[in-house]
Design a protein around this motif. Structure first.
Motif, short mmCIF file in Angstrom:
data_model
loop_
_atom_site.label_atom_id
_atom_site.label_comp_id
_atom_site.label_asym_id
_atom_site.label_seq_id
_atom_site.Cartn_x
_atom_site.Cartn_y
_atom_site.Cartn_z
N CYS A 1 0.84 -1.20 0.00
CA CYS A 1 0.00 0.00 0.00
C CYS A 1 0.87 1.25 0.00
O CYS A 1 1.82 1.37 0.78
CB CYS A 1 -0.92 -0.01 1.23
SG CYS A 1 -1.96 1.46 1.38
N ILE A 2 0.53 2.19 -0.89
CA ILE A 2 1.27 3.46 -0.98
C ILE A 2 0.46 4.62 -0.41
O ILE A 2 0.82 5.78 -0.60
CB ILE A 2 1.70 3.75 -2.43
CG1 ILE A 2 0.47 3.83 -3.34
CG2 ILE A 2 2.71 2.72 -2.92
CD1 ILE A 2 0.76 4.34 -4.76
N ASN A 3 -0.63 4.31 0.28
CA ASN A 3 -1.49 5.34 0.90
C ASN A 3 -1.95 6.38 -0.11
O ASN A 3 -1.93 7.58 0.16
CB ASN A 3 -0.77 6.01 2.08
CG ASN A 3 -0.51 5.06 3.21
OD1 ASN A 3 -1.30 4.16 3.47
ND2 ASN A 3 0.61 5.22 3.89
N CYS A 4 -2.41 5.92 -1.25
CA CYS A 4 -2.84 6.83 -2.31
C CYS A 4 -4.24 7.40 -2.06
O CYS A 4 -4.66 8.31 -2.76
CB CYS A 4 -2.80 6.12 -3.66
SG CYS A 4 -4.03 4.82 -3.85
N ASP A 5 -4.95 6.88 -1.09
CA ASP A 5 -6.28 7.35 -0.71
C ASP A 5 -7.37 7.00 -1.73
O ASP A 5 -8.44 7.59 -1.69
CB ASP A 5 -6.29 8.87 -0.47
CG ASP A 5 -5.33 9.30 0.61
OD1 ASP A 5 -5.23 8.59 1.62
OD2 ASP A 5 -4.69 10.35 0.45
N MET A 6 -7.14 6.07 -2.60
CA MET A 6 -8.15 5.70 -3.60
C MET A 6 -9.21 4.77 -3.03
O MET A 6 -10.38 4.88 -3.37
CB MET A 6 -7.49 5.05 -4.82
CG MET A 6 -6.59 5.96 -5.60
SD MET A 6 -7.46 7.31 -6.39
CE MET A 6 -8.43 6.43 -7.60
N CYS A 7 -8.83 3.84 -2.17
CA CYS A 7 -9.76 2.80 -1.71
C CYS A 7 -10.73 3.28 -0.64
O CYS A 7 -11.91 2.93 -0.68
CB CYS A 7 -8.98 1.59 -1.21
SG CYS A 7 -7.88 1.93 0.19
N GLU A 8 -10.27 4.03 0.30
CA GLU A 8 -11.08 4.39 1.47
C GLU A 8 -12.42 5.03 1.11
O GLU A 8 -13.46 4.59 1.60
CB GLU A 8 -10.26 5.27 2.43
CG GLU A 8 -10.94 5.55 3.74
CD GLU A 8 -11.76 6.81 3.71
OE1 GLU A 8 -12.73 6.90 4.49
OE2 GLU A 8 -11.47 7.71 2.89
N PRO A 9 -12.45 6.04 0.24
CA PRO A 9 -13.76 6.65 -0.06
C PRO A 9 -14.67 5.78 -0.91
O PRO A 9 -15.87 6.03 -0.99
CB PRO A 9 -13.39 7.94 -0.79
CG PRO A 9 -12.04 7.71 -1.34
CD PRO A 9 -11.36 6.76 -0.39
N GLU A 10 -14.13 4.73 -1.52
CA GLU A 10 -14.92 3.87 -2.40
C GLU A 10 -15.63 2.74 -1.65
O GLU A 10 -16.53 2.11 -2.19
CB GLU A 10 -14.03 3.26 -3.48
CG GLU A 10 -13.46 4.28 -4.43
CD GLU A 10 -14.53 5.02 -5.22
OE1 GLU A 10 -15.53 4.40 -5.62
OE2 GLU A 10 -14.36 6.23 -5.43
N CYS A 11 -15.26 2.48 -0.42
CA CYS A 11 -15.82 1.35 0.32
C CYS A 11 -17.25 1.64 0.75
O CYS A 11 -17.50 2.56 1.54
CB CYS A 11 -14.97 1.03 1.55
SG CYS A 11 -15.61 -0.37 2.49
N PRO A 12 -18.23 0.86 0.27
CA PRO A 12 -19.63 1.12 0.62
C PRO A 12 -19.98 0.76 2.06
O PRO A 12 -21.04 1.16 2.56
CB PRO A 12 -20.40 0.24 -0.36
CG PRO A 12 -19.47 -0.89 -0.65
CD PRO A 12 -18.09 -0.28 -0.63
N ASN A 13 -19.09 0.04 2.74
CA ASN A 13 -19.35 -0.36 4.12
C ASN A 13 -18.52 0.42 5.13
O ASN A 13 -18.55 0.12 6.32
CB ASN A 13 -19.05 -1.86 4.29
CG ASN A 13 -19.92 -2.72 3.43
OD1 ASN A 13 -21.08 -2.42 3.22
ND2 ASN A 13 -19.36 -3.78 2.90
#
Length: 86
Positions: free
Chosen positions: A9-21
């Motif tokens: 993980c490079i902490n790009c911040d792409m995944c966190e806002p996409e998680c519906p849960n």
């Protein structure tokens, strides 16, 4: 199965806002996934959105310590999103 974010993980911040849960959060060094909230996007998308948006291949993998069937993931989805309506 819950997913796991590896040390790639490079902490790009792409995944966190996409998680519906809201299962993804910033850990002490890299993003992490709360296995109690991760449904691998069952009930929302055909495949895990965090894996789709991650720019680094094989950074988000199946967590071998939290193996769940499709039925268990659906049950978890119902608990997360419908518990307040019961």
């Amino acid at each position: 199965m819950a997913l796991l974010i590896t040390k790639k993980c490079i902490n790009c911040d792409m995944c966190e806002p996409e998680c519906p849960n809201d299962a993804i959060f910033m850990g002490s060094e890299i993003y992490e996934i709360d296995s109690n909230l991760c449904t691998e996007c069952v009930g929302h998308y055909d495949k895990p959105t965090c894996q789709s948006v991650c720019p680094i291949t094989n950074t988000i993998i199946t967590d071998p310590e939290h193996v769940e069937s499709q039925e268990q993931l659906w049950d978890k989805f119902v608990m997360i999103h419908h518990a307040d309506k019961i």
